[in-house]
Design a protein around this motif. Structure first.
Motif, PDB file in Angstrom:
ATOM      1  N   LYS A   4      41.280   4.898  43.528  1.00 30.10           N
ATOM      2  CA  LYS A   4      40.252   3.965  42.814  1.00 30.10           C
ATOM      3  C   LYS A   4      39.120   5.093  42.634  1.00 30.10           C
ATOM      4  O   LYS A   4      38.708   5.879  43.165  1.00 30.10           O
ATOM      5  CB  LYS A   4      39.631   2.858  43.546  1.00 30.10           C
ATOM      6  CG  LYS A   4      40.599   1.749  43.594  1.00 30.10           C
ATOM      7  CD  LYS A   4      39.961   0.834  44.263  1.00 30.10           C
ATOM      8  CE  LYS A   4      40.891  -0.578  44.479  1.00 30.10           C
ATOM      9  NZ  LYS A   4      40.480  -1.584  44.884  1.00 30.10           N
ATOM     10  N   ILE A   5      38.322   4.924  41.043  1.00 31.13           N
ATOM     11  CA  ILE A   5      37.642   5.924  40.857  1.00 31.13           C
ATOM     12  C   ILE A   5      36.039   5.459  41.433  1.00 31.13           C
ATOM     13  O   ILE A   5      35.700   4.577  41.410  1.00 31.13           O
ATOM     14  CB  ILE A   5      37.319   5.842  39.408  1.00 31.13           C
ATOM     15  CG1 ILE A   5      38.617   6.198  38.691  1.00 31.13           C
ATOM     16  CG2 ILE A   5      36.092   6.702  38.728  1.00 31.13           C
ATOM     17  CD1 ILE A   5      39.031   7.644  38.906  1.00 31.13           C
TER      18      ILE A   5
ATOM     19  N   GLY B 215      37.435   3.935  35.076  1.00 30.32           N
ATOM     20  CA  GLY B 215      38.422   4.882  35.468  1.00 30.32           C
ATOM     21  C   GLY B 215      39.643   4.781  34.397  1.00 30.32           C
ATOM     22  O   GLY B 215      40.770   5.121  34.881  1.00 30.32           O
ATOM     23  N   SER B 216      39.479   3.824  33.584  1.00 35.52           N
ATOM     24  CA  SER B 216      40.663   3.637  32.658  1.00 35.52           C
ATOM     25  C   SER B 216      40.899   4.588  31.961  1.00 35.52           C
ATOM     26  O   SER B 216      40.067   5.589  31.574  1.00 35.52           O
ATOM     27  CB  SER B 216      40.455   2.258  32.093  1.00 35.52           C
ATOM     28  OG  SER B 216      40.042   1.512  32.896  1.00 35.52           O
ATOM     29  N   THR B 217      42.098   4.517  31.338  1.00 33.42           N
ATOM     30  CA  THR B 217      42.591   5.580  29.864  1.00 33.42           C
ATOM     31  C   THR B 217      42.307   4.909  28.683  1.00 33.42           C
ATOM     32  O   THR B 217      42.477   3.592  28.708  1.00 33.42           O
ATOM     33  CB  THR B 217      43.818   5.959  30.101  1.00 33.42           C
ATOM     34  OG1 THR B 217      44.125   6.338  31.459  1.00 33.42           O
ATOM     35  CG2 THR B 217      44.308   7.052  29.134  1.00 33.42           C
TER      36      THR B 217
ATOM     37  N   THR C 277      33.159  -4.642  33.502  1.00 34.10           N
ATOM     38  CA  THR C 277      34.163  -4.161  34.636  1.00 34.10           C
ATOM     39  C   THR C 277      34.672  -5.511  35.656  1.00 34.10           C
ATOM     40  O   THR C 277      35.850  -5.386  35.932  1.00 34.10           O
ATOM     41  CB  THR C 277      33.745  -2.639  35.158  1.00 34.10           C
ATOM     42  OG1 THR C 277      33.479  -1.850  34.339  1.00 34.10           O
ATOM     43  CG2 THR C 277      34.854  -2.366  36.118  1.00 34.10           C
TER      44      THR C 277
ATOM     45  N   ARG D   5      40.153  13.615  38.246  1.00 35.40           N
ATOM     46  CA  ARG D   5      40.468  12.129  38.625  1.00 35.40           C
ATOM     47  C   ARG D   5      40.375  12.172  40.160  1.00 35.40           C
ATOM     48  O   ARG D   5      39.708  11.409  40.982  1.00 35.40           O
ATOM     49  CB  ARG D   5      41.340  11.525  37.992  1.00 35.40           C
ATOM     50  CG  ARG D   5      41.627   9.954  38.432  1.00 35.40           C
ATOM     51  CD  ARG D   5      42.503   9.559  37.515  1.00 35.40           C
ATOM     52  NE  ARG D   5      42.256   9.214  36.303  1.00 35.40           N
ATOM     53  CZ  ARG D   5      42.782   8.355  35.562  1.00 35.40           C
ATOM     54  NH1 ARG D   5      43.777   7.793  35.796  1.00 35.40           N
ATOM     55  NH2 ARG D   5      42.200   7.921  34.017  1.00 35.40           N
TER      56      ARG D   5
ATOM     57  N   THR E 135      40.359  -1.481  35.625  1.00 32.94           N
ATOM     58  CA  THR E 135      40.678  -0.835  36.663  1.00 32.94           C
ATOM     59  C   THR E 135      40.993   0.555  36.189  1.00 32.94           C
ATOM     60  O   THR E 135      41.497   0.679  35.146  1.00 32.94           O
ATOM     61  CB  THR E 135      41.392  -1.376  37.813  1.00 32.94           C
ATOM     62  OG1 THR E 135      43.042  -1.390  37.139  1.00 32.94           O
ATOM     63  CG2 THR E 135      41.276  -2.665  38.201  1.00 32.94           C
ATOM     64  N   SER E 136      41.300   1.570  36.857  1.00 37.26           N
ATOM     65  CA  SER E 136      41.633   2.823  36.673  1.00 37.26           C
ATOM     66  C   SER E 136      43.255   2.674  36.381  1.00 37.26           C
ATOM     67  O   SER E 136      43.883   3.550  35.773  1.00 37.26           O
ATOM     68  CB  SER E 136      41.541   3.944  37.824  1.00 37.26           C
ATOM     69  OG  SER E 136      42.199   3.518  38.967  1.00 37.26           O
TER      70      SER E 136
ATOM     71  N   SER F 278      38.097   9.978  43.476  1.00 38.47           N
ATOM     72  CA  SER F 278      38.784   8.967  43.792  1.00 38.47           C
ATOM     73  C   SER F 278      38.873   8.635  45.157  1.00 38.47           C
ATOM     74  O   SER F 278      38.692   9.583  46.031  1.00 38.47           O
ATOM     75  CB  SER F 278      39.777   9.032  43.099  1.00 38.47           C
ATOM     76  OG  SER F 278      40.831   9.553  43.868  1.00 38.47           O
TER      77      SER F 278
END
Length: 446
Positions: free
Chosen positions: A53-54, A136-138, A102, A45, A108-109, A49
């Motif tokens: 931020k991704i 880039g979220s989980t 998005t 990540r 967001t991440s 980044s």
């Protein structure tokens, strides 16, 4: 499997026996995927980044620019109104969609999604997985939908007022039946657990609902419990998402909002006379996320578009005074032609579901020699009401009771004239009821 010309099947240990058998029956090669240990993704990540931020554009777009019109996925329609069709999406249509979602819903991440939807339809695949990953979220998967498991996960995310776990859920998206069952689970809790659960749920950033119409009683009770007015939107396998209530702004109950940026829509007006639905017609969509073709169905593909390149959805819609779109249902299944009127089955369902004896309902047009069709209602009674009426040797609800109750809520010609009581409604993997199949069942019973 045969229709899509699949040449290779990948499977984990859990499903290897089943998938090996399928491979043997098709022209596919079988490959076993070994277990993968959980490893931290923080290093990966960080490499991509900028200020936390991704840099999704940097990672993806340069690789897909050259192949944007190449096929990437074949997704099959749910088959509620006909045989499932293979919908071919390109790398370009996928990128266009995930970028749109998005931005519209501000993924967001920092977000963590709790995911319990199937991945063979666009709700779970795009809204709950591809768009979050693009941002880039989980994404945390539950093995299956579990009422107790979801409430527990939210309580773990926000254990006390003002506290938040590092892996706290921030976004949840589901179908109406999931929210109805979560409400039932909440009602069954003791008051102390209710308070903790409701407090935890209020801390999520966003809750969304889709795949079928959200009954207003469910929306209202969910908002009363959690403080969240569910964000409703509208999509199809062929273009993913096209309309959405706003993230910030008025979310109107009973509507699916307005077109997402970059999406063009128009309504093909119904020119027949005696149309009960004001200014209604078939919704047509043109979007950067439109599919390329139906797999092996060139003629069907051609017939599905207007000359201007708009996709004909088969859904009847209208708009309110503020331009919010209201889905009236499938033109082939949810529009009832009764005695010269055209009625929306979804509108009638939204009223009947408010009856205290009704747990679920499905309204559909049933053949009639004189009127063409009559309004029929299949109802699943509330368990407590059914139990009490069974003790009295009475049906849970009669057509006379329903008619009396509905006379102040529906025009006379909209009130069901045939009532059928069932223990449950047959649904597909997305929780949708196939009215075409229901009509076949009822015809065979007659």
């Amino acid at each position: 499997m045969n229709n899509s010309d699949t040449s290779a099947i990948l499977s984990t240990e859990d499903h290897s026996e089943l998938m090996q058998n399928i491979a043997n029956k098709t022209s596919s090669q079988f490959f076993h995927l070994p277990p993968v240990a959980n490893k931290s993704l923080e290093k990966s990540r960080d490499e991509h980044s900028q200020n936390g931020k991704i840099d999704a554009d940097g990672i993806l777009l340069e690789k897909f620019e050259r192949s944007s019109q190449d096929p990437a996925l074949i997704l099959y329609t749910s088959g509620t109104t006909g045989k499932p069709k293979g919908v071919v999406h390109t790398h370009g249509s996928i990128i266009a969609q995930v970028q749109s979602l998005t931005k519209a819903w501000e993924y967001t991440s920092a977000d963590q999604f709790l995911h319990c939807l199937p991945l063979h339809h666009v709700h779970g695949l795009f809204n709950g997985l591809l768009a979050p990953l693009y941002a880039g979220s989980t994404v945390e998967f539950l093995p299956k939908f579990s009422v107790g498991g979801i409430w527990k996960r939210w309580r773990e995310s926000y254990p006390t007022e003002g506290s938040k776990a590092d892996d706290a859920t921030t976004v949840f998206t589901g179908v109406p039946t999931m929210y109805a069952r979560l409400i039932q689970g909440y009602r069954a809790m003791d008051p102390e657990l209710q308070a903790v659960s409701a407090s935890a749920a209020r801390n999520l950033r966003l809750m969304m609902c889709g795949s079928s119409a959200l009954p207003q009683p469910v929306m209202q009770e969910w908002e009363a419990i959690t403080g969240h007015r569910l964000l409703e939107r509208y999509g199809m396998t062929e273009f993913v998402m096209a309309l959405s209530n706003p993230l910030k702004g008025e979310r109107k109950a009973g509507t699916v909002g307005k077109p997402l940026p970059g999406v063009q829509v128009k309504i093909l007006a119904d020119e027949e006379h005696g149309n009960e639905i004001n200014e209604a017609g078939e919704l047509c969509v043109k979007s950067p996320s439109l599919f390329k073709e139906y797999w092996k169905l060139p003629e069907v593909t051609k017939e599905s578009f207007t000359e201007e390149g708009f996709f004909k959805t088969g859904d009847a819609v209208t708009t309110d005074k503020d331009g919010y779109y209201i889905i009236l249902g499938r033109t082939s299944a949810d529009i009832i032609k009764a005695g010269g009127y055209k009625l929306s089955a979804l509108e009638i369902e939204s009223v009947i579901i408010e009856h205290p004896a009704v747990s679920e309902c499905c309204v559909l047009g049933l053949p009639h020699k004189e009127y063409g069709e009559i309004v029929g209602a299949i109802i699943v009674p509330e368990a407590d009401v059914k139990r009490k009426r069974d003790e009295e040797s009475k049906p849970a609800l009669s057509i006379e009771e329903l008619s009396t109750w509905a006379k102040d809520k529906l025009a006379p010609y909209k009130i069901p004239t045939r009532l059928i009581l069932w223990d449950s409604l047959p649904r597909n993997a997305m929780g949708k009821v196939s009215k075409k199949e229901l009509k076949k069942i009822l015809a065979s019973e007659q």
